[in-house]
Write an enzyme that holds these catalytic residues in place. Structure first.
Site, PDB file in Angstrom:
ATOM      1  N   GLU A  32       0.693  -1.344  -0.041  1.00 15.34           N
ATOM      2  CA  GLU A  32      -0.007  -0.009   0.123  1.00 15.34           C
ATOM      3  C   GLU A  32       0.881   1.231  -0.065  1.00 15.34           C
ATOM      4  O   GLU A  32       0.411   2.187  -0.462  1.00 15.34           O
ATOM      5  CB  GLU A  32      -0.872   0.028   1.054  1.00 15.34           C
ATOM      6  CG  GLU A  32      -2.054  -0.936   0.919  1.00 15.34           C
ATOM      7  CD  GLU A  32      -1.841  -2.295   1.749  1.00 15.34           C
ATOM      8  OE1 GLU A  32      -0.655  -2.603   2.063  1.00 15.34           O
ATOM      9  OE2 GLU A  32      -2.708  -3.061   1.762  1.00 15.34           O
ATOM     10  N   PHE A  89     -11.372  -7.256  13.996  1.00 14.24           N
ATOM     11  CA  PHE A  89     -10.305  -7.557  13.205  1.00 14.24           C
ATOM     12  C   PHE A  89      -9.966  -6.579  12.048  1.00 14.24           C
ATOM     13  O   PHE A  89     -10.911  -6.173  11.384  1.00 14.24           O
ATOM     14  CB  PHE A  89     -10.783  -9.126  12.453  1.00 14.24           C
ATOM     15  CG  PHE A  89      -9.516  -9.534  11.470  1.00 14.24           C
ATOM     16  CD1 PHE A  89      -8.323  -9.974  11.941  1.00 14.24           C
ATOM     17  CD2 PHE A  89     -10.036  -9.698  10.043  1.00 14.24           C
ATOM     18  CE1 PHE A  89      -7.572 -10.211  10.752  1.00 14.24           C
ATOM     19  CE2 PHE A  89      -9.084  -9.955   9.182  1.00 14.24           C
ATOM     20  CZ  PHE A  89      -7.852 -10.513   9.681  1.00 14.24           C
ATOM     21  N   GLN A  90      -8.642  -6.332  11.800  1.00 18.16           N
ATOM     22  CA  GLN A  90      -8.269  -5.269  11.010  1.00 18.16           C
ATOM     23  C   GLN A  90      -8.949  -3.801  11.197  1.00 18.16           C
ATOM     24  O   GLN A  90      -9.000  -3.026  10.332  1.00 18.16           O
ATOM     25  CB  GLN A  90      -8.415  -5.724   9.317  1.00 18.16           C
ATOM     26  CG  GLN A  90      -7.573  -6.942   9.178  1.00 18.16           C
ATOM     27  CD  GLN A  90      -7.411  -7.224   7.536  1.00 18.16           C
ATOM     28  OE1 GLN A  90      -8.296  -6.840   6.861  1.00 18.16           O
ATOM     29  NE2 GLN A  90      -6.320  -7.791   7.241  1.00 18.16           N
ATOM     30  N   LYS A 100     -17.537  -0.406   6.394  1.00 20.16           N
ATOM     31  CA  LYS A 100     -17.853  -1.654   5.323  1.00 20.16           C
ATOM     32  C   LYS A 100     -19.556  -1.465   5.148  1.00 20.16           C
ATOM     33  O   LYS A 100     -20.042  -1.437   3.971  1.00 20.16           O
ATOM     34  CB  LYS A 100     -17.669  -2.929   5.902  1.00 20.16           C
ATOM     35  CG  LYS A 100     -17.824  -4.160   4.811  1.00 20.16           C
ATOM     36  CD  LYS A 100     -17.366  -5.324   5.243  1.00 20.16           C
ATOM     37  CE  LYS A 100     -17.453  -6.561   4.153  1.00 20.16           C
ATOM     38  NZ  LYS A 100     -18.458  -6.955   3.747  1.00 20.16           N
ATOM     39  N   MET A 159      24.386   8.296   1.480  1.00 18.79           N
ATOM     40  CA  MET A 159      24.492   9.539   2.161  1.00 18.79           C
ATOM     41  C   MET A 159      24.807   9.593   3.687  1.00 18.79           C
ATOM     42  O   MET A 159      25.414  10.524   4.156  1.00 18.79           O
ATOM     43  CB  MET A 159      23.034  10.233   2.098  1.00 18.79           C
ATOM     44  CG  MET A 159      22.890  11.528   2.556  1.00 18.79           C
ATOM     45  SD  MET A 159      24.342  12.632   1.634  1.00 18.79           S
ATOM     46  CE  MET A 159      23.333  13.578   0.290  1.00 18.79           C
TER      47      MET A 159
END
Lengths: 164, 561
Positions: free
Chosen positions: B49, B111-112, B161, B475
């Site tokens: 993502e 959940f999630q 949802k 760097m």
């Protein structure tokens, strides 16, 4: 940089998360909050937040601009430097042994405070005023034994006739 | 018309002209994905993502439009945070849709479930949790407006949802109106006129342009101002391309790895016209000594950028394009005198700086990274869209590739995200299918989002990755060499994958050069291959980026080769 006290009056959209956006802004950018007060205005979709902060001139300018930048903030008014009135309320639970009760009543009377709850060994006093008045009564009550205290933080309004 | 939340979302996306979405599906957004499949919107399936947000960022910058991201709840949402924070720092318009658990489960540690609105509050321009399907269309429209107007930025919308699944009577929302959000586009004309007279009085003026010029599409007005007043011009990393990098008035980049002449000019100028910048610490060095002889005119649409880091003489809150347009008009009316005469001494001084300490490196038996970028510039005639990772690769790209046009240099400027370049290149390639898009990378940062090679391959995108492979996190190693007595603590990357084989494993083409004479050949072959290509250039291991202003030092105190 000299830090000074500033009272900000902020009108915000009354939506979930607005307070956290404001407090998060202060926390995230390292600004101080001395006190913060928030409640609905007469319009239910608008709330007024009063914040007391300490900041240098450059930082207070940033604070005001950063607050403006929040989408839900409608208006930011800096009251410090203008004519305004401010009040704070405190509830003070103080030891009230029989030999001290008369003294407490006298103090309450002098400060035009109120006793709003009485127990066997304590009084709870309600007092409203500016910071000086509150700290004065606290210093008189302290020797008698303050058990608990709750303060609202400052709320303030401009003295201008026009509505801001 | 009875529509579900997911269907309403598709309606509004179409109305907003969304053609491409970068995303990754999951349980909480399954209803939205189901509707998405029925539309013409092109969905790019990323492999992580974070890549979706960087790709949307690259898409927005290359196209000058808005990028759109769709991910699921919980880990899908948290994985977007780095991308969002980067877009926020660089003011890139992106709208991110995250799924959320059903409203009745919010707060139950379902959940999630994650409070993504809480998490992203400090790194979005604004964000929303949609609690009722009837608010969805309005919120989406507001989000697109907020993301693209004023100082742009990412806006996140969290959609539970059940909000996506619920059917309601849908009426398209009317024009949106936000009571408490009104960006200032038009500058205060009195301030602009004060600026005009300061410009006329200046003997040693410098223009300093930033990302705001690119975002406000003000390159034409900026170029007009510089040429009309014969004022030399520098830019921040984000401002590269806002002014032609081949123009004689161009000074090169300012700041920590800016050119000698740009930094010296900043120290010596008597007027700085700062446009669309925020005076980042990588630009200013020690702020007390930044442009200390100069009056500063600062034009920016975001009032918080003004007087934040550097005190300025004439603050102007306004859109760069509008403001520069007005300034140019006022200057047309002023008698600027004989500019050739007026600027002669100043431009001569700058020319001297340019010739005494130009950007330079010595090409030896091993490939110098600067040489690769220089060759790339030559072979692409400066016309490619360049994305970068972060670190030495980014600075060499900024120094040795000269950008003549805006929207051609895409880099994570403010947040400095390693792993930005490849997904950003994917986004840029989708926005500009006909252009050559090259990610200039290091061997360290390319590994941070290397999985997006699969996205490029799946979409048939011919992005080119140029790895300046020095087997170090270069760097940080450079800082350790210069300031930490060469203690290379955890910066050695001795074990890296074989990038040529890795490219092939992803279905791309892999090429390698180990000697200077191979560089051109590999570049030519790689750039002309109509597929995704990784070119692995094994370069000098301990090369440093110069000039360098040590952190916190004044700009004029540069370490030089």
């Amino acid at each position: 940089m000299i830090e000074e006290k500033h009272v900000l009056s902020i009108l915000v959209e009354n939506q979930p998360g607005v307070l956290s956006r404001i407090s998060g802004l202060f926390g995230g950018r390292g600004y101080n909050i001395d006190s913060l007060c928030v409640a609905e205005t007469t319009e239910p979709h608008v709330s007024r937040v009063t914040i007391v902060t300490r900041a240098s001139k450059q930082i207070i300018e940033q604070i005001i601009k950063q607050l403006h930048k929040l989408i839900n903030v409608m208006k930011v008014i800096e009251l410090t430097g203008t004519e305004f009135v401010q009040r704070e309320m405190a509830l003070i639970k103080v030891n009230a042994k029989p030999e001290h009760r008369a003294e407490i009543l006298r103090i309450v009377d002098i400060f035009r405070a109120k006793i709003i709850d009485v127990g066997l060994e304590h009084y709870t006093i309600e007092i409203t005023g500016d910071e000086d008045k509150l700290s004065a009564i606290l210093s008189l009550l302290k020797p008698l034994g303050i058990k608990e205290i709750a303060k609202t933080g400052i709320i303030a309004l401009s003295r201008e006739p026009k509505i801001v | 018309m009875k529509l579900t939340g997911a269907q309403i979302l598709m309606e509004v996306l179409k109305e907003e002209g969304v053609k491409t979405i970068f995303g990754f599906p999951g349980g909480a957004v399954i209803d939205i994905y189901d509707e998405l499949a029925k539309t013409d919107i092109h969905h790019v399936l990323v492999r992580h993502e974070q890549g979706a947000v960087h790709a949307a960022d690259g898409y927005a910058r290359a196209s000058g439009g808005v990028g759109v991201v769709l991910v699921t709840s919980g880990p899908g949402a948290t994985n977007t945070v780095t991308g969002i924070a980067s877009a926020y720092m660089d003011s890139i318009p992106i709208v991110i849709f995250t799924g959320q658990v059903p409203t009745q489960l919010i707060g139950n540690d379902a959940f999630q479930e994650v409070d993504i609105v809480g998490i992203t509050r400090p790194c979005t321009k604004h964000n929303y949790l949609v609690k009722d399907t009837k608010d969805l269309a309005r919120i989406v429209k507001e989000a697109f407006y907020i993301a693209q107007s004023g100082r742009p930025g990412p806006v996140l919308i969290d959609i539970p949802k059940n909000v996506a699944a619920t059917k309601i009577n849908y009426k398209p929302p009317k024009k949106i109106h936000l009571k408490s959000y009104n960006p200032t586009y038009k500058p205060n004309i009195r301030q602009v006129s004060k600026a005009a007279s300061l410009i006329n009085d200046a003997k040693r003026p410098v223009i300093f342009a930033g990302g705001g010029v690119v975002l406000s599409k003000a390159s034409k007005e900026l170029t007009e101002l510089a040429q009309k007043t014969k004022t030399p011009l520098t830019a921040s990393l984000m401002g590269l391309g806002a002014f032609p990098g081949t123009d004689p008035l161009w000074l090169g980049m300012i700041g920590m790895h800016g050119t000698y002449r740009a930094n010296m000019s900043t120290g010596a100028c008597d007027l700085m016209i700062a446009v669309g910048v925020r005076f980042d610490d990588r630009v200013t060095g020690k702020t007390d000594e930044f442009a200390s002889q100069a009056k500063i005119i600062h034009i920016d649409i975001d009032p918080t950028s003004i007087q934040k880091n550097v005190p300025v003489t004439i603050p102007i809150v306004g859109d760069c394009k509008t403001t520069l347009g007005q300034l140019n008009k006022l200057l047309d009316k002023e008698d600027l005198g004989d500019l050739n005469e007026k600027r002669k001494k100043w431009l001569e001084e700058i020319e001297k700086w340019k010739n005494t300490k130009p950007l330079a490196y010595a090409q030896e038996k091993v490939i110098k990274p600067q040489y690769v970028v220089e060759k790339l510039y030559e072979l692409t005639k400066g016309k490619a869209i360049i994305t970068t990772e972060v670190g030495q690769n980014q600075m060499w790209a900024a120094q040795y590739y000269h950008f003549d046009k805006p929207n051609h240099f895409i880099t994570s400027g403010g947040l400095g995200v390693m792993g930005f370049g490849l997904p950003a290149a994917i986004g840029a390639q989708l926005a500009c299918p006909k252009k050559l898009v090259v990610d200039i990378a290091g061997d360290g940062s390319i590994q941070m989002n290397i999985q997006e090679m699969a996205t490029a391959a799946q979409c048939g995108l011919p992005v080119k990755v140029v790895i300046l492979n020095n087997s170090y996190l270069g760097m940080v190693r450079q800082w350790q060499e210069l300031f930490y007595e060469k203690r290379y603590s955890q910066t050695g990357m001795e074990h890296a994958p074989d990038f040529v084989k890795l490219a092939e494993a992803y279905g791309a083409v892999g090429l390698r050069a180990t000697k200077p004479e191979e560089v051109e050949k590999v570049l030519k072959k790689g750039l002309s291959t109509p597929k995704a290509v990784i070119m692995d250039f094994v370069v000098e291991q301990e090369e440093c980026v110069y000039p360098m202003v040590p952190a916190g030092a004044p700009l004029t105190e540069m370490l030089l080769v």
